[in-house]
Motif scaffolding. Structure first.
Motif, PDB file in Angstrom:
ATOM      1  N   THR A 160      -2.610  -9.847  36.012  1.00 23.26           N
ATOM      2  CA  THR A 160      -2.951  -9.551  37.396  1.00 23.26           C
ATOM      3  C   THR A 160      -4.358  -8.952  37.420  1.00 23.26           C
ATOM      4  O   THR A 160      -4.529  -7.742  37.495  1.00 23.26           O
ATOM      5  CB  THR A 160      -1.956  -8.548  38.020  1.00 23.26           C
ATOM      6  OG1 THR A 160      -0.628  -8.965  37.720  1.00 23.26           O
ATOM      7  CG2 THR A 160      -2.121  -8.468  39.516  1.00 23.26           C
ATOM      8  N   PRO A 161      -5.379  -9.783  37.361  1.00 22.04           N
ATOM      9  CA  PRO A 161      -6.750  -9.277  37.232  1.00 22.04           C
ATOM     10  C   PRO A 161      -7.273  -8.472  38.416  1.00 22.04           C
ATOM     11  O   PRO A 161      -8.290  -7.825  38.317  1.00 22.04           O
ATOM     12  CB  PRO A 161      -7.573 -10.545  37.030  1.00 22.04           C
ATOM     13  CG  PRO A 161      -6.747 -11.641  37.584  1.00 22.04           C
ATOM     14  CD  PRO A 161      -5.308 -11.231  37.407  1.00 22.04           C
ATOM     15  N   THR A 162      -6.557  -8.469  39.528  1.00 19.63           N
ATOM     16  CA  THR A 162      -7.012  -7.689  40.676  1.00 19.63           C
ATOM     17  C   THR A 162      -6.328  -6.327  40.763  1.00 19.63           C
ATOM     18  O   THR A 162      -6.672  -5.524  41.622  1.00 19.63           O
ATOM     19  CB  THR A 162      -6.757  -8.458  41.984  1.00 19.63           C
ATOM     20  OG1 THR A 162      -5.366  -8.748  42.093  1.00 19.63           O
ATOM     21  CG2 THR A 162      -7.566  -9.742  42.030  1.00 19.63           C
ATOM     22  N   ALA A 163      -5.370  -6.054  39.889  1.00 18.53           N
ATOM     23  CA  ALA A 163      -4.635  -4.789  39.917  1.00 18.53           C
ATOM     24  C   ALA A 163      -5.033  -3.902  38.745  1.00 18.53           C
ATOM     25  O   ALA A 163      -5.353  -4.383  37.665  1.00 18.53           O
ATOM     26  CB  ALA A 163      -3.134  -5.055  39.872  1.00 18.53           C
ATOM     27  N   THR A 164      -4.989  -2.615  38.979  1.00 18.94           N
ATOM     28  CA  THR A 164      -5.297  -1.644  37.931  1.00 18.94           C
ATOM     29  C   THR A 164      -4.118  -1.514  36.982  1.00 18.94           C
ATOM     30  O   THR A 164      -2.968  -1.476  37.414  1.00 18.94           O
ATOM     31  CB  THR A 164      -5.581  -0.270  38.572  1.00 18.94           C
ATOM     32  OG1 THR A 164      -6.620  -0.427  39.526  1.00 18.94           O
ATOM     33  CG2 THR A 164      -5.998   0.744  37.537  1.00 18.94           C
ATOM     34  N   GLY A 165      -4.415  -1.422  35.698  1.00 18.01           N
ATOM     35  CA  GLY A 165      -3.375  -1.201  34.701  1.00 18.01           C
ATOM     36  C   GLY A 165      -2.755   0.186  34.863  1.00 18.01           C
ATOM     37  O   GLY A 165      -3.255   1.010  35.628  1.00 18.01           O
ATOM     38  N   VAL A 194     -14.052  10.513  37.486  1.00 14.56           N
ATOM     39  CA  VAL A 194     -14.174   9.052  37.526  1.00 14.56           C
ATOM     40  C   VAL A 194     -13.699   8.515  36.181  1.00 14.56           C
ATOM     41  O   VAL A 194     -14.167   8.954  35.127  1.00 14.56           O
ATOM     42  CB  VAL A 194     -15.638   8.623  37.783  1.00 14.56           C
ATOM     43  CG1 VAL A 194     -15.757   7.110  37.792  1.00 14.56           C
ATOM     44  CG2 VAL A 194     -16.139   9.207  39.089  1.00 14.56           C
ATOM     45  N   HIS A 195     -12.740   7.585  36.227  1.00 18.28           N
ATOM     46  CA  HIS A 195     -12.151   7.015  35.020  1.00 18.28           C
ATOM     47  C   HIS A 195     -12.342   5.494  34.982  1.00 18.28           C
ATOM     48  O   HIS A 195     -12.584   4.868  36.011  1.00 18.28           O
ATOM     49  CB  HIS A 195     -10.639   7.286  34.978  1.00 18.28           C
ATOM     50  CG  HIS A 195     -10.283   8.732  34.876  1.00 18.28           C
ATOM     51  ND1 HIS A 195     -10.218   9.391  33.681  1.00 18.28           N
ATOM     52  CD2 HIS A 195      -9.966   9.636  35.834  1.00 18.28           C
ATOM     53  CE1 HIS A 195      -9.869  10.651  33.902  1.00 18.28           C
ATOM     54  NE2 HIS A 195      -9.711  10.824  35.206  1.00 18.28           N
ATOM     55  N   ALA A 196     -12.171   4.942  33.809  1.00 14.81           N
ATOM     56  CA  ALA A 196     -12.168   3.490  33.627  1.00 14.81           C
ATOM     57  C   ALA A 196     -10.764   3.086  33.196  1.00 14.81           C
ATOM     58  O   ALA A 196     -10.120   3.777  32.416  1.00 14.81           O
ATOM     59  CB  ALA A 196     -13.177   3.084  32.562  1.00 14.81           C
ATOM     60  N   ALA A 197     -10.292   1.969  33.722  1.00 11.53           N
ATOM     61  CA  ALA A 197      -8.957   1.469  33.375  1.00 11.53           C
ATOM     62  C   ALA A 197      -9.019  -0.049  33.230  1.00 11.53           C
ATOM     63  O   ALA A 197      -9.774  -0.713  33.948  1.00 11.53           O
ATOM     64  CB  ALA A 197      -7.945   1.833  34.456  1.00 11.53           C
ATOM     65  N   GLY A 227      -6.027   7.537  28.743  1.00  9.75           N
ATOM     66  CA  GLY A 227      -4.574   7.714  28.682  1.00  9.75           C
ATOM     67  C   GLY A 227      -3.911   8.308  29.903  1.00  9.75           C
ATOM     68  O   GLY A 227      -2.703   8.496  29.914  1.00  9.75           O
ATOM     69  N   LYS A 228      -4.662   8.603  30.954  1.00  8.92           N
ATOM     70  CA  LYS A 228      -4.050   9.172  32.163  1.00  8.92           C
ATOM     71  C   LYS A 228      -3.373   8.086  32.988  1.00  8.92           C
ATOM     72  O   LYS A 228      -3.814   6.947  33.023  1.00  8.92           O
ATOM     73  CB  LYS A 228      -5.101   9.874  33.013  1.00  8.92           C
ATOM     74  CG  LYS A 228      -5.598  11.145  32.397  1.00  8.92           C
ATOM     75  CD  LYS A 228      -6.401  11.931  33.415  1.00  8.92           C
ATOM     76  CE  LYS A 228      -6.760  13.257  32.791  1.00  8.92           C
ATOM     77  NZ  LYS A 228      -6.563  14.348  33.679  1.00  8.92           N
TER      78      LYS A 228
END
Length: 89
Positions: A38-43, A29-32, A49-50
């Motif tokens: 685009t606040p609804t999309a993952t960076g 489980v990671h945090a991004a 760093g993955k």
């Protein structure tokens, strides 16, 4: 730090048979951060760093659960220690 998205790194084991429509086991489980503008999309990268391209975003948002951990409790044993360290600061 802006909004954080929780993402799952799924198990890629080829030898493992997963029934069609079933979820693959979560490996880590990671945090991004969210994508710029685009606040609804993952960076594109997790806090450790993955690359997030092959990861699955969850509906769990730490900002919606104040006073708890940044990840869903049922995945506590699979939390990335590097992402966790960044989230603690």
């Amino acid at each position: 730090m802006g909004e954080i998205v929780v993402v799952y790194e799924l198990d890629k084991a080829v030898t493992m048979r997963v029934p069609r429509g079933a979820e693959r086991p979560v490996r880590r489980v990671h945090a991004a951060p969210t994508a710029p503008r685009t606040p609804t999309a993952t960076g594109p990268r997790t806090l450790c760093g993955k690359d997030t391209f092959a990861m699955e975003a969850t509906c769990w948002k730490p900002s919606e659960h104040p006073g708890t951990q940044w990840y869903p409790e049922e995945y506590a044993s699979g939390v990335c220690p590097d992402c966790d360290a960044v989230m603690e600061t």
